[in-house]
Write a protein that holds these residues in place. Structure first.
Motif, short mmCIF file in Angstrom:
data_model
loop_
_atom_site.label_atom_id
_atom_site.label_comp_id
_atom_site.label_asym_id
_atom_site.label_seq_id
_atom_site.Cartn_x
_atom_site.Cartn_y
_atom_site.Cartn_z
N VAL A 22 0.82 -1.22 0.00
CA VAL A 22 0.00 0.00 0.00
C VAL A 22 0.86 1.27 0.00
CG1 VAL A 22 -1.64 1.35 1.36
CG2 VAL A 22 -2.10 -1.05 0.88
N PRO A 23 1.83 1.41 0.91
CA PRO A 23 2.61 2.65 0.88
C PRO A 23 3.41 2.85 -0.41
CG PRO A 23 3.01 1.46 2.94
CD PRO A 23 2.19 0.57 2.06
N MET A 24 3.99 1.79 -0.93
CA MET A 24 4.80 1.95 -2.14
C MET A 24 3.95 2.25 -3.37
SD MET A 24 7.97 -0.67 -1.66
CE MET A 24 8.81 0.01 -3.08
N THR A 25 2.80 1.59 -3.49
CA THR A 25 1.95 1.84 -4.65
C THR A 25 1.23 3.19 -4.53
OG1 THR A 25 0.16 0.49 -3.71
CG2 THR A 25 1.66 -0.59 -5.25
N GLU A 26 1.00 3.64 -3.30
CA GLU A 26 0.42 4.98 -3.10
C GLU A 26 1.37 6.05 -3.65
OE1 GLU A 26 -1.97 7.19 0.41
OE2 GLU A 26 -0.03 6.34 0.98
N LYS A 27 2.66 5.90 -3.37
CA LYS A 27 3.66 6.85 -3.88
C LYS A 27 3.76 6.79 -5.39
CE LYS A 27 6.53 6.84 0.25
NZ LYS A 27 7.78 6.39 0.87
N ALA A 28 3.37 5.65 -5.97
CA ALA A 28 3.45 5.47 -7.43
C ALA A 28 2.14 5.86 -8.11
CB ALA A 28 3.82 4.03 -7.77
N GLY A 29 1.23 6.51 -7.39
CA GLY A 29 -0.02 6.98 -7.99
C GLY A 29 -1.21 6.07 -7.77
N ASN A 30 -1.16 5.22 -6.75
CA ASN A 30 -2.26 4.32 -6.39
C ASN A 30 -2.52 3.23 -7.43
OD1 ASN A 30 -2.80 5.43 -3.85
ND2 ASN A 30 -4.02 7.05 -4.79
N THR A 31 -1.50 2.84 -8.11
CA THR A 31 -1.61 1.74 -9.07
C THR A 31 -1.45 0.41 -8.33
OG1 THR A 31 -0.77 0.90 -11.17
CG2 THR A 31 0.87 1.73 -9.61
N SER A 32 -1.52 -0.68 -9.05
CA SER A 32 -1.25 -1.98 -8.44
C SER A 32 0.26 -2.21 -8.43
CB SER A 32 -1.93 -3.10 -9.23
OG SER A 32 -1.30 -3.28 -10.48
N TRP A 33 0.71 -3.15 -7.61
CA TRP A 33 2.14 -3.50 -7.56
C TRP A 33 2.57 -3.99 -8.94
CZ3 TRP A 33 5.64 -2.95 -3.67
CH2 TRP A 33 6.86 -3.60 -3.82
N ALA A 34 1.74 -4.82 -9.56
CA ALA A 34 2.07 -5.39 -10.88
C ALA A 34 2.24 -4.28 -11.93
CB ALA A 34 1.00 -6.39 -11.30
N LEU A 35 1.30 -3.34 -11.97
CA LEU A 35 1.39 -2.26 -12.96
C LEU A 35 2.47 -1.25 -12.61
CD1 LEU A 35 -2.35 -1.69 -13.91
CD2 LEU A 35 -0.54 -2.78 -15.27
N MET A 36 2.80 -1.13 -11.33
CA MET A 36 3.90 -0.26 -10.94
C MET A 36 5.21 -0.80 -11.54
SD MET A 36 5.18 0.73 -7.08
CE MET A 36 5.88 -0.88 -6.70
N LEU A 37 5.36 -2.12 -11.53
CA LEU A 37 6.58 -2.74 -12.06
C LEU A 37 6.54 -2.95 -13.57
CD1 LEU A 37 7.33 -5.39 -9.30
CD2 LEU A 37 8.28 -3.10 -9.55
N LEU A 79 -1.14 -8.54 -5.64
CA LEU A 79 -0.18 -7.79 -6.45
C LEU A 79 -0.83 -7.15 -7.67
CD1 LEU A 79 2.71 -10.41 -6.32
CD2 LEU A 79 2.45 -8.35 -4.91
N SER A 80 -1.91 -7.75 -8.16
CA SER A 80 -2.52 -7.27 -9.40
C SER A 80 -3.64 -6.26 -9.19
CB SER A 80 -3.07 -8.47 -10.18
OG SER A 80 -2.02 -9.37 -10.48
N ASN A 81 -4.32 -6.32 -8.07
CA ASN A 81 -5.39 -5.37 -7.79
C ASN A 81 -4.82 -4.16 -7.05
OD1 ASN A 81 -7.09 -7.31 -8.80
ND2 ASN A 81 -7.85 -7.95 -6.81
N PRO A 82 -5.27 -2.94 -7.40
CA PRO A 82 -4.82 -1.76 -6.66
C PRO A 82 -5.32 -1.84 -5.21
CG PRO A 82 -5.84 -1.13 -8.74
CD PRO A 82 -6.12 -2.58 -8.53
#
Length: 91
Positions: A22-37, A79-82
């Motif tokens: 949650v904290p890392m994907t929030e910093k990346a614009g609230n995307t999912s972990w999978a889409l962040m990577l 990992l796939s769902n925001p």
């Protein structure tokens, strides 16, 4: 509770999601972990399920030890769902 000396089971998926995903994907614009990577997405070869109380080390060991030959990418909801979305109105 999570034992920091435990190298077999690990913290539960809920803890990993709350304290890492949650904290890392929030910093990346609230995307999912999978889409962040992988912003363009990946074609998945298999679906992986989990229990929210399952230890993350145990989960990873099970996934890696049962990975089908030739499979390259997996869908896993944590990992796939925001995880930052408020879905309360959908429940």
């Amino acid at each position: 509770p999570f034992d920091p000396n435990d190298a077999d089971v690990g913290p539960c998926v809920h803890t990993i999601t709350k304290q890492l995903i949650v904290p890392m994907t929030e910093k990346a614009g609230n995307t999912s972990w999978a889409l962040m990577l992988h912003p363009d997405g990946l074609e998945c070869d298999l679906f992986v399920t989990h229990c929210w109380l399952e230890g993350i080390f145990e989960f990873v060991d099970k996934v890696l030890n049962s990975w089908p030959r030739g499979a390259r990418h997996a869908y896993c909801c944590m990992l796939s769902n925001p995880q930052n979305l408020d879905i309360g109105h959908l429940l």
